[in-house]
Write an enzyme that holds these catalytic residues in place. Sequence first.
Site, short mmCIF file in Angstrom:
data_model
loop_
_atom_site.label_atom_id
_atom_site.label_comp_id
_atom_site.label_asym_id
_atom_site.label_seq_id
_atom_site.Cartn_x
_atom_site.Cartn_y
_atom_site.Cartn_z
N GLU A 1 -32.24 39.93 11.77
CA GLU A 1 -33.52 40.32 12.38
C GLU A 1 -34.15 41.48 11.61
O GLU A 1 -35.36 41.51 11.39
CB GLU A 1 -33.32 40.66 13.85
CG GLU A 1 -33.03 39.41 14.68
CD GLU A 1 -32.62 39.73 16.08
OE1 GLU A 1 -31.60 40.43 16.25
OE2 GLU A 1 -33.28 39.27 17.00
N GLU B 1 -25.56 35.35 18.27
CA GLU B 1 -25.57 36.00 19.59
C GLU B 1 -25.07 35.09 20.70
O GLU B 1 -24.44 35.52 21.65
CB GLU B 1 -26.97 36.50 19.92
CG GLU B 1 -27.43 37.67 19.09
CD GLU B 1 -28.09 37.27 17.77
OE1 GLU B 1 -27.91 36.12 17.32
OE2 GLU B 1 -28.76 38.12 17.19
N1 T1G Z 1 -20.08 45.29 16.48
C1 T1G Z 1 -18.99 46.08 16.59
N2 T1G Z 1 -17.86 45.91 15.88
C2 T1G Z 1 -17.82 44.88 15.02
C3 T1G Z 1 -18.92 44.00 14.87
C4 T1G Z 1 -20.08 44.25 15.64
N3 T1G Z 1 -21.17 43.50 15.53
N4 T1G Z 1 -18.57 43.05 13.95
C5 T1G Z 1 -17.32 43.36 13.56
N5 T1G Z 1 -16.87 44.44 14.19
C6 T1G Z 1 -15.57 45.09 14.01
C7 T1G Z 1 -14.42 44.21 14.51
O1 T1G Z 1 -14.20 44.44 15.89
C8 T1G Z 1 -13.28 44.72 13.65
O2 T1G Z 1 -12.90 45.99 14.19
C9 T1G Z 1 -13.95 45.03 12.31
O3 T1G Z 1 -15.34 45.21 12.61
C10 T1G Z 1 -13.81 43.92 11.30
O4 T1G Z 1 -14.27 42.71 11.97
C11 T1G Z 1 -29.68 42.76 18.39
C12 T1G Z 1 -28.03 41.42 20.03
C13 T1G Z 1 -19.01 40.34 10.44
C14 T1G Z 1 -18.12 38.02 10.08
O5 T1G Z 1 -21.89 38.70 16.38
O6 T1G Z 1 -18.70 37.88 13.12
O7 T1G Z 1 -26.89 41.67 16.73
O8 T1G Z 1 -10.51 45.32 14.73
O9 T1G Z 1 -12.05 41.52 11.87
O10 T1G Z 1 -13.06 38.82 9.69
O11 T1G Z 1 -30.29 40.50 18.38
O12 T1G Z 1 -16.79 40.69 12.31
O13 T1G Z 1 -11.06 46.54 12.61
O14 T1G Z 1 -11.26 47.73 14.81
O15 T1G Z 1 -14.19 40.28 12.46
O16 T1G Z 1 -14.27 40.23 7.90
C15 T1G Z 1 -24.34 39.89 16.32
C16 T1G Z 1 -19.79 39.80 14.80
C17 T1G Z 1 -24.17 41.03 17.26
C18 T1G Z 1 -21.19 39.52 14.25
C19 T1G Z 1 -16.70 40.02 9.64
N6 T1G Z 1 -23.36 39.97 15.25
N7 T1G Z 1 -18.85 40.07 13.73
O17 T1G Z 1 -15.50 39.29 9.87
O18 T1G Z 1 -13.82 41.17 10.10
S1 T1G Z 1 -25.33 40.96 18.59
C20 T1G Z 1 -22.17 39.36 15.40
C21 T1G Z 1 -18.35 39.04 13.00
C22 T1G Z 1 -26.82 41.27 17.85
C23 T1G Z 1 -29.27 41.40 17.99
C24 T1G Z 1 -28.03 40.94 18.67
C25 T1G Z 1 -17.30 39.42 11.98
C26 T1G Z 1 -17.81 39.45 10.53
P1 T1G Z 1 -11.34 46.44 14.07
P2 T1G Z 1 -13.52 41.33 11.66
P3 T1G Z 1 -14.10 39.82 9.31
#
Ligand code: T1G
Length: 702
Positions: free
Chosen positions: A112, A132
């Site tokens: 976004e 999301e």
């Molecule tokens: N928020 C907080 N922590 C996150 C995070 C996030 N979005 N994404 C990853 N982490 C942390 C995760 O908990 C872990 O922490 C570490 O980062 C490594 O993650 C406004 C409302 C990016 C593909 O849904 O899909 O944006 O265990 O083990 O395998 O409209 O993380 O090390 O303490 O998964 O390399 C939308 C979610 C949010 C992406 C990387 N975004 N993340 O994968 O590492 S809502 C998502 C992922 C939003 C807007 C809306 C994956 C990754 P720790 P990991 P990875």
Amino acid sequence: MPELIRYEVRDRVAVLTVDNPPVNALGPGVPEAIEAAVARGCADAGIDAIVLIGSGSTFIAGADIRIFATIKNREQSLERSESIHARLMRIEDATKPTVAAIHGTALGGGLEVAMSFHYRVMAPDAKVGQPEVLLGIIPGAGGTQRLPRLCGAAMAIDMCTAGKPVAAQQALAAGIVDQITGPSLRDDAIAFAQSKVGAIRKTRERSERIASRDAGIAACAAARAALAKTARGVKAPFTAVDAIEGAFTLDFEGGSLRERELFADCVMSHESRALRHMFFADREAAKVPDVPKDTPVTKIERAAVIGAGTMGGGIAMAYANAGIPVLLKDVDDAAVLKGMATIRKNYESTVAKGKMTAEAMARTLSLITPTTAYDGFEHVDIVVEAAFEDMNLKKQIFADLGRITRPSSILASNTSTLDIDEFAKASGRPRQVIGHHFFSPANVMKLLEIVRGKETSKEAIATSLALAKRLGKVGVVVGNCFAFVANRMLAYYMREALLLLEEGATVPQIDNAMTEFGMPVGPFGMQDIAGIDVGWRIRQFLKSIGKTRAEGPQSAVPDRLYEMGRYGQKTGAGWYKYEAGSRNRIHDPLVDQIAAEEAATRGITRRAVKDEEIIARIMTALANEGARVLEEGYATRASDIDAVYCYGFGYPRHVGGPMFYADAIGLPTVLARVKQYREQCGDYWQPAALLEKLAAEGKSFN
Ligand code: T1G
């Protein structure tokens, strides 16, 4: 506090680098810092264009998911969304061309933000997405309005309702990005920005892809119809369609307001709280307090599986699917050939469904080597024993393995209930012995229950966690109590189902209540698949050591079905009856009659049972036993139990797992139910001490 955004200038281009490890999430201060840096570039006379790039492994991977737990109500959600919406509009109004340079994954808020820039370039292996919906929400920062303006209705709907990332080529073809870069994303992004000086293009003003209102509305209607068949029990995908429809029926401001209102509905929902809980549960499960993250891991390059039956065959497929060569051993040619035939049939049906090419099938199959001897076991890095659930047989196998495998080889058992420490003793190599409990079908179900014995080494545990990820599974480390965590708690689930049956509910009623709740199959349908004979054998073994799977009354109905040769689907009749060649479950009143006879034997007056009681009794039994598992230390945390149930038994993620569900009900209510059932059903309903403690303290399991 390190800088969230670095500002550097190169060849009259401002390069803004987001630096918020580990995934550059839009945590507190990040959106503000991006806006300030863009404004600085616009005011900087030495700058002609602006590039935004991520540090580390990825561009911005979205909002910081933890933030949503701090949203207390709808009004607060609307305020926060309005703020990010206005901020992205100001960024989009930059007076110099802005370019987002994407590597890794630009997801959710990350995409976004990128779409509020005038242009987007991406590395060849990067991905973009709006995941999301996997968190029970929808894009909340203009994604449902800007994305259709770039790629049209169909692609925007698909991305926002399935939540799957899109690769670079597809994103370029769809119009989401403007260029795929070469080896240097940074250099190419700067050159691209220089080529756009004087050519500002605001995404919100682009209308060519949303020109046809009717086509947009029709695409949304078609999406709703398709989702009605696939999106069971969840609302967010439908809400995403409603928001995208606003891009075709309202102007940008109107559509954005609608998106914010719909987002507020989602973010406060149980579905979203549950899915956000499971997002972190998946990741927490890999953290074992006494096994440091940097514990050395054994590289698994060759494997062996003992037992070519249903489980052994499925485990061998899981290894082959991950590209790991695997020996598949059984006692004789007939057993091995039967196992290989089943494996081949499984792959053929995957190919027939178009989910695997014939070449991939041949290549994967070639990684599985059938054998009836231990030849080659001296070279493998891991052996998974999946033989008959017989203690003496398994001890003999582990004694053999202790002799013939390398000292560094991991010796794992797929046993679902037997004592890992017994195998460890028999092997003579206890530090290498561990439980790898797969769930049927082992090549499909994502849970790997990793059972640590008294002497299992940290290296064996760390290797098992890494291997789980490589096999595409979620590894959960549990203690070596009887039946570990999954099946120990399942025994209580089944106890209540059987007693409810004797009290007056019917087999289909109980199964339907649980599938309506969200389980993929009810308890009786599940037993007809697994085999009533499997349960019978375990009960016989338990009787021989004076145990039962769960405290309390043991229904005789399963044993009676076994004695009648009704083992389930494999014999054409079990809890249900089946027509030849069909898996359709047909209610068999004979089973209800047997339940009535058993009820009479136990002096139970049968009654009409409501679905609500079925669900409440079963969920309360699960949570109460889960509390005992926690207080006895056999699971590290409640969310591990939630992961076990979601990945081992298909417990609906959008409900959040049995412990999260109990938290949502409220532990005082759960405790009151345990006490009520104690009165109603008998003293075997004993509240777990941890449940009483947490309820008294107003706390929750998670
Ligand atoms: N928020 C907080 N922590 C996150 C995070 C996030 N979005 N994404 C990853 N982490 C942390 C995760 O908990 C872990 O922490 C570490 O980062 C490594 O993650 C406004 C409302 C990016 C593909 O849904 O899909 O944006 O265990 O083990 O395998 O409209 O993380 O090390 O303490 O998964 O390399 C939308 C979610 C949010 C992406 C990387 N975004 N993340 O994968 O590492 S809502 C998502 C992922 C939003 C807007 C809306 C994956 C990754 P720790 P990991 P990875």
